[in-house]
Write an enzyme that holds these catalytic residues in place. Structure first.
Site, short mmCIF file in Angstrom:
data_model
loop_
_atom_site.label_atom_id
_atom_site.label_comp_id
_atom_site.label_asym_id
_atom_site.label_seq_id
_atom_site.Cartn_x
_atom_site.Cartn_y
_atom_site.Cartn_z
N TYR A 172 -0.87 -1.01 -10.15
CA TYR A 172 -1.13 -2.32 -9.57
C TYR A 172 -2.47 -2.88 -10.03
CZ TYR A 172 -2.81 1.34 -6.30
OH TYR A 172 -3.34 2.48 -5.74
N TYR B 161 0.86 -1.19 0.00
CA TYR B 161 0.00 0.00 0.00
C TYR B 161 0.89 1.24 0.00
CZ TYR B 161 -3.76 -3.22 0.85
OH TYR B 161 -4.64 -4.26 0.71
N SER B 162 0.63 2.14 -0.95
CA SER B 162 1.40 3.40 -1.00
C SER B 162 1.12 4.17 0.27
CB SER B 162 0.96 4.26 -2.18
OG SER B 162 0.94 3.53 -3.36
N GLU C 149 4.00 3.56 -10.97
CA GLU C 149 3.73 2.51 -9.97
C GLU C 149 2.24 2.17 -10.05
OE1 GLU C 149 5.98 1.79 -6.21
OE2 GLU C 149 4.20 2.79 -5.40
N CYS D 50 0.20 6.64 -10.96
CA CYS D 50 -0.08 5.69 -9.88
C CYS D 50 -1.57 5.36 -9.85
CB CYS D 50 0.36 6.30 -8.54
SG CYS D 50 0.31 5.10 -7.19
#
Ligand code: FAD
Length: 608
Positions: free
Chosen positions: A608, A384-385, A606, A566
């Protein structure tokens, strides 16, 4: 006037007189200064409204007139200081004696009766029918929401009670429900039951959460302390809870606010509007000083900086691993999207006690509790960012925040969510309560760090949904905190955020506050796919919003800007397709262009 000088209530007067006598003695013993005890007493005569006319300057003038010719400079300075101290005591004593004086209290009470206090009087009379003594009635009234101390003080005066009893009883009464309220709100059922009131409180208090702990403390105290509609200890407590303020910070700040509100209400009740304005001005001055401390050099945030601050050679990664994870503790978990949002997103603040430092743009791993159904092995780690700066939302350097979307599984056959297939870790995190333990790994990743060496660098931050998380850390670091990085930053940071609708917007209030403070340096553009349409009349996706500014974006990248992406993987193909089309139109070789950006570390992804 002072009927019994030994009454504890007259202690201040005694100290005041004593301090003036002390000065007198010190000077008169040398035959250089003469201020008799009777003179001193005349300064502390209880003239409730007239005492303001005795100023420290007049006392100083006495001292100066008499002393200037013969007393050496050091002694004159000492005399000045002593005079100020004496004046302070005198003023306090006057106020105290005036309010203790039964005749005065009666006069004031009579005056107060003229003020229409229908609701408070009715409530008081109602409780009196149960035979509750007046001080008990006052305690109950000041504990009630909406009425609180600000309603109770005029009632106490109307009852004919001396303010020396009314004020402490009302402060106590107002504070009685606050601690239980702060604790009870942690209970999910109660929190849900109070949701409509909490939503109101959230609207009123959302600006309180910005800044250092000192700033939050001072903002909350001011919010509670200035008697305006909708403010007060109850709303303040709810706001403090919603903002995840540590209990001690919230409680002491609300207490300071309640005392301030008490002083203002007393001043208004006893000395009319002028007294209220004077007390309010004093409070605002104090709050201003406290608030400026939170953002000034004395509140500087630099204890977690590298030397120089932009040096990333010692950025740690994977300090805590799966086999020996760090155990963090949840401070608060808060839903941060509106009712019409697609899905639920939560802001979770985790206490790491300063033992798990990280940099903006890094992630934490979370290992959900329990074991996998398929093989009975522990669940794997999910990343988790981190959504806060290295100092955390409370700026202590001991917390970190996550922005987590609850993963659900929509079953096409059931035409409903299938709870058996819901996301393990995101549901665990979104269901956490304060005090819950979280097994954590990391910190992970360096790709999303801010290259701060050149403070003129422009940042373009592209995010969808929870992809905004690292940017919250960036923006707080660049614009909200008092860090060397913020001080040095001269570039422009541009946030493109894509979500489904305005209810699904994340941290909008924070972005708006930053935009207001830094209109030149912070830009903000939203793509609301289900509410806005793009130039072709279709849904407004993130790439469509960026395309609107394609020329500027290309120019900025040409000039060294760093672009971040992101969020969900699915965002990238659309963005890349759009960039390729724009590049072609501009006669740029897209592949070469991207290669160049990557080589110069201007292209950071980044997803996901
Ligand atoms: P899982 O249990 O792993 O399930 C994944 C998905 O599969 C869920 O949607 C679930 O409903 C579905 N599913 C489960 N069982 C079945 C089944 N039998 N059939 C079909 N589908 C099924 N996420 C955030 O919310 N915020 C962030 O800031 C964030 N940052 C990230 C940063 C990085 C670098 C990475 C790599 C990921 C990040 N993520 C973030 C994503 C996060 O790591 C998780 O992947 C996400 O929370 C889902 O994990 P989960 O355990 O809840 O779901």
């Amino acid at each position: 006037m002072v009927s019994s000088p030994f009454k504890p209530g007259n202690f201040l007067a005694a100290v005041a007189i004593a301090s003036v006598i002390a000065q007198t003695a010190a000077f008169s013993s040398q035959g250089r200064f003469h201020l008799s005890v009777s003179n001193a007493r005349s300064f502390v005569q209880p003239k409730p409204l007239g005492f303001a006319s005795i100023t420290s300057t007049s006392l100083e003038a006495h001292l100066n007139d008499n002393a200037s010719q013969t007393v050496p400079l050091k002694r004159r300075v000492a005399a000045k200081i002593l005079s100020r101290v004496a004046f302070g005591f005198c003023s306090l004593a006057l106020l105290h004696m005036a309010t203790l004086e039964p005749a005065n209290a009666a006069r004031k009470a009579k005056k107060a009766v003229e003020v229409p206090l229908h609701l408070g009087q009715k409530i008081a009379n109602y409780f009196r029918t149960f035979g509750i003594p007046d001080l008990g009635v006052l305690t109950i009234i000041s504990a009630l929401p909406i009425v609180e101390l600000r309603g109770a003080i005029p009632v106490g005066i109307w009852m004919g009670l001396p303010i020396s009893k009314v004020l402490p009883v009302c402060i106590l009464g107002n504070m009685i429900p606050i601690l239980p309220l702060l604790l009870l709100l942690r209970n999910k059922t109660l929190k849900n039951a109070m949701n409509p009131i909490l939503t109101q409180a959230e609207k009123k208090t959302k600006e309180l959460g910005i800044g250092s702990v000192q700033k939050q403390w001072a903002s909350l105290a001011t919010f509670v302390g200035i008697p305006l509609p909708g403010t007060g200890a109850w709303t303040g407590a709810m706001g403090a809870f919603l903002l995840g303020m540590p209990l001690a910070v919230a409680f002491t700040s609300i207490f300071a606010g309640v005392v301030s509100a008490g002083v203002i209400m007393t001043a208004i009740t006893l000395a009319g509007k002028a007294g209220g304005i004077a007390a309010l001005a004093a409070l605002l001055l104090y709050a201003g000083i406290e608030l400026s401390k939170g953002g000034s050099s004395s509140g500087k945030q630099d204890f977690l900086e590298a030397e120089p601050y932009w040096d990333q050679t010692n950025v740690s990664v994977n300090v805590y691993k799966n086999k020996a994870p760090f155990v963090g503790k949840v401070i608060s978990t808060k839903r941060i999207v509106g009712p019409k949002a697609t899905g639920e997103t939560c802001h979770i603040i985790i206490d790491h006690k300063g033992d798990f430092p990280y940099w903006e743009g890094q992630s934490w791993g979370v290992i959900p509790p329990g074991v996998r159904e398929k093989d009975g092995k522990p669940h794997s780690v999910r990343l988790y960012s981190i959504a806060s700066s290295r100092y955390g939302d409370d700026m202590t350097g001991k917390t970190g925040s996550l922005c987590v979307r609850r993963a659900t599984y929509w079953c096409p056959e059931l035409k409903a969510d299938d709870p058996a297939k819901k996301g393990i870790c995101s549901n665990f995190l979104c269901d956490t309560k304060p005090g819950d333990e979280v097994q954590m790994t990391g910190p992970a990743g360096k790709v999303m760090l801010l290259p701060e060496e050149n403070p003129n660098t422009d940042y373009i931050m592209v995010g969808t949904g929870t992809g905004v998380a690292p940017y919250r850390g960036f923006i707080r670091r660049l614009f909200v905190e008092n860090t060397p990085a913020a001080e040095a930053y001269k570039g422009q940071a541009w946030l493109f955020l894509g979500v489904a609708n305005s209810d699904a917007l994340l941290y909008d209030d924070e972005w708006q506050a930053v935009k207001k403070e830094h209109p030149e340096q912070f830009r903000l553009d939203y793509a609301l796919s289900r509410e806005q349409t793009n130039a072709k009349g279709g849904k407004m996706y993130i790439q469509d919003k960026i395309e609107e500014y394609a020329d500027e974006v290309f120019n900025k990248l040409e000039n060294g800007a760093v672009i971040y992406f992101c969020g969900l993987k699915g965002m990238m193909p659309g963005i890349q397709e759009m960039l390729e089309t724009v590049a072609k139109k501009k006669g740029i070789d897209y592949e070469e262009w991207i290669k160049g950006l990557k080589a110069k570390k201007q292209w950071r992804v980044e997803v996901y």
